[in-house]
Scaffold this active site. Structure first.
Site, short mmCIF file in Angstrom:
data_model
loop_
_atom_site.label_atom_id
_atom_site.label_comp_id
_atom_site.label_asym_id
_atom_site.label_seq_id
_atom_site.Cartn_x
_atom_site.Cartn_y
_atom_site.Cartn_z
NE ARG A 39 115.24 30.06 30.13
CZ ARG A 39 114.02 30.34 30.56
NH1 ARG A 39 113.82 31.28 31.47
NH2 ARG A 39 112.98 29.68 30.11
CB SER A 97 111.77 32.33 34.35
OG SER A 97 111.39 33.49 33.68
CE LYS A 108 109.20 37.05 34.67
NZ LYS A 108 110.07 36.43 33.70
N1 URA Z 1 107.78 33.72 30.57
C1 URA Z 1 108.69 34.03 31.53
O1 URA Z 1 108.54 35.00 32.25
N2 URA Z 1 109.76 33.24 31.64
C2 URA Z 1 109.97 32.17 30.89
O2 URA Z 1 110.96 31.49 31.06
C3 URA Z 1 109.02 31.86 29.90
C4 URA Z 1 107.94 32.66 29.77
#
Ligand code: URA
Length: 434
Positions: free
Chosen positions: A168, A183, A187
C-alpha cells in the site's frame, strides 16, 4: 477459485464472500499470490470499497495470519493504545509509563516510522541500549512485573497486514478506509489487549484529512472490533499542526520526559489525559473522567510516572540516565534557527511539509531498509494562534549536514502561514466514538 477472479469481482464492484476472502488471504500467506495481483486487488478495493461485513471478515482473517497473543494471565483488564499516525506524536512514550504508574497493565506493540509519520520504536531506540526486540514470554513477564512494556511488533503479528502495508505504501493505496480499519483492528486483536483506545488523527498531517472521513473510519473500527468481541474507543484528534513542539526521534524523547516531569506542552498533556482517562475508567481504576485526570495528575506530580519510565528503560536495558542528562541522547552537530519574515499570527503550520523536511534531515525513512538519524529534527518556537514578530524565531533545525539543512530550510520557510488576523487552533479532540 482463481486469484484473477477475486480481483475481477472487486474491480466490478462485487461484494466478496467469506470463502473468497479466505481463499485470498490463504493465498497471500502461502505466497501463492504474487505482489502484482495483490496490488491490483488493493487498488480495486480503494476504488470500489468494501461493505461492513467484508471489512469485518477481512480483519478477522488478517488477525489470524500470525501469532495471536494471549495476555489473559496478566490481568482481567489489559490496556492498549494505537495511533493512526501523526507528526510529533510521542503520546505512547508518555501514556504507557503513566498508565502503569496509575495501576494499569499496558502491553504495547509498536512499529517503526514509514512515510511521513514517526514510529515509537525508532524514538525509543534513540535511547542507548534500549531493547525493543522482546520475545512474547519476556513481554508478558515484564507487564506482570512492572505494569508495562513497549516492544517491536514481531514479524509474524498479523502477517498479511505487513504484506499489505508494504505494498500500500508504494502504490498510493494507504488512504482507503476499509484497508486502514482492517489493518489497525487486526493488529489490535492479535496483540491481545481487551481495552483499546485508538487515536484517530485527522488533518493535514494525517492519513485521513477530513473530519467526515475520520468519523467514518472511527465508526468502522469500533463496530468491526465489537463484531470481533473487543472494546475499542476511538478518539478523533487534530493533526493540523504537530503535537507538542519537537519533531524527530531523540527530540521527541526529551519532550516526553518533560511531560512526565510536569513541564509538558498543553496539547500533549491534554491528549494524553483524554486517552488515559478512557483507559483508566474502562479498567475500573477510576470511576469518572474527572477522577482519572486527578489520578494522572497526581502520578506526574509525585514523580511516579517518571519513575515508571525510568523502570521501563532500565528493564529494557536502555540508559535511563538520559532522563536526568539529555546530553546522553543523540545530538545534532548543527542547530540553526529559522526566523519569521513578517509580523502577525501563525495561522497554519503545514504539517506534512514539516514532516517531509524532517525526513530530508534524516529523521524518517523513504524505504523500510533506510537507516535513520536519531538526533535530527525540528523544535518549534511557535504554534498555531501564537503572535510572531518579524525576525522572531519560528523554529530550530537540528541537522548533521549542511546540504540537508539547506534543503529542509527551503521547505520549512514555506511551512508557516502568517496572517494579520489571530486564528484559534482547531479543537484538539473533535469527537469520541465508542
Ligand atoms: N496505521 C496502521 O496500522 N495501518 C494503516 O493502514 C494506517 C495506519
Amino acid at each position: 477459485m482463481r486469484a484473477v477472479d477475486i480481483i475481477s469481482n472487486k474491480k466490478n464492484g462485487k461484494v466478496h464472500s467469506r470463502e473468497e476472502l479466505e481463499f485470498w488471504i490463504n493465498g497471500i500467506v502461502s505466497n501463492k499470490i504474487p505482489d502484482y495481483q495483490i496490488t491490483a486487488w488493493l487498488m480495486a478495493v480503494c476504488l470500489n470499497g468494501m461493505n461492513f461485513d467484508e471489512t469485518a471478515i477481512l480483519t478477522e482473517l488478517i488477525a489470524k495470519t500470525g501469532t495471536m497473543l494471549d495476555l489473559s494471565s496478566i490481568d482481567d483488564f489489559i490496556l492498549d493504545k494505537h495511533s493512526t499516525g501523526g507528526v510529533g506524536d510521542k503520546i505512547t512514550l508518555i501514556l504507557i509509563p503513566l498508565m502503569a504508574a496509575c495501576g494499569g497493565k499496558i502491553a504495547k506493540l509498536s512499529g517503526r516510522g514509514l512515510g511521513h509519520t514517526g514510529g515509537t520504536i525508532d524514538k525509543l531506540e534513540s535511547i542507548k541500549g534500549f531493547n525493543t526486540g522482546l520475545e512474547t514470554k519476556e513481554f508478558i513477564e515484564q507487564v506482570k512485573k512492572i505494569g508495562c512494556a513497549i516492544a517491536s511488533q514481531t514479524n509474524d503479528l498479523a502477517y498479511a497486514d505487513k504484506k499489505f502495508y508494504e505494498l500500500r505504501d508504494v502504490t498510493a493505496t494507504v488512504d482507503c478506509l476499509p484497508l486502514i480499519a482492517s489493518s489497525v483492528v487486526s493488529k489490535k486483536i492479535a496483540s491481545g489487549a481487551n481495552i483499546i483506545v485508538l487515536d484517530v488523527k485527522c488533518g493535514d498531517g494525517a492519513i485521513v484529512k477530513t473530519k467526515d472521513q475520520a468519523e467514518r473510519l472511527s465508526k468502522l473500527m469500533v463496530e468491526v472490533a465489537k463484531r470481533l468481541n473487543r472494546s475499542i474507543t476511538a478518539v478523533i484528534s487534530s493533526m493540523d499542526e504537530p503535537l507538542g513542539y519537537n519533531v524527530g526521534n531523540a527530540l521527541e524523547v526529551i519532550e516526553s520526559i518533560e511531560v512526565l516531569k510536569g513541564q509538558g506542552a498543553k496539547d500533549l498533556v491534554d491528549l494524553t489525559f483524554e486517552l488515559g482517562s478512557i483507559l483508566l475508567t474502562k479498567a475500573k481504576i477510576a470511576s469518572s473522567k474527572a477522577q482519572a485526570i486527578e489520578i494522572m495528575e497526581q502520578a506526574i506530580k509525585n514523580g511516579s510516572a517518571l519513575n515508571k519510565f525510568r523502570e521501563l528503560i532500565n528493564i529494557q536495558k536502555g540508559c535511563s540516565e538520559c532522563i536526568d542528562d539529555y546530553s546522553l541522547l543523540p545530538k545534532a552537530s548543527i542547530i540553526e534557527p529559522l526566523y519569521a519574515s513578517k509580523t502577525g499570527y501563525v495561522q497554519k503550520i503545514k504539517t506534512l511539509e514539516l514532516a517531509n523536511a524532517c525526513k530530508i534531515l534524516g529523521a524518517g525513512r523513504e524505504r523500510k531498509t533506510d537507516s535513520i538519524d536519531y538526533s535530527v529534527g525540528v523544535v518549534l518556537n511557535k504554534k498555531v494562534g501564537d503572535k510572531i514578530e518579524i525576525g522572531e524565531k519560528l523554529l530550530d533545525i537540528h541537522s548533521n549536514s549542511v546540504e540537508k539543512l539547506q534543503e529542509a530550510k527551503n521547505i520549512l520557510k514555506e511551512a508557516f502561514v502568517i496572517t494579520n488576523e489571530k486564528t484559534l487552533p482547531e479543537p484538539l479532540v473533535y469527537k469520541i466514538i465508542d
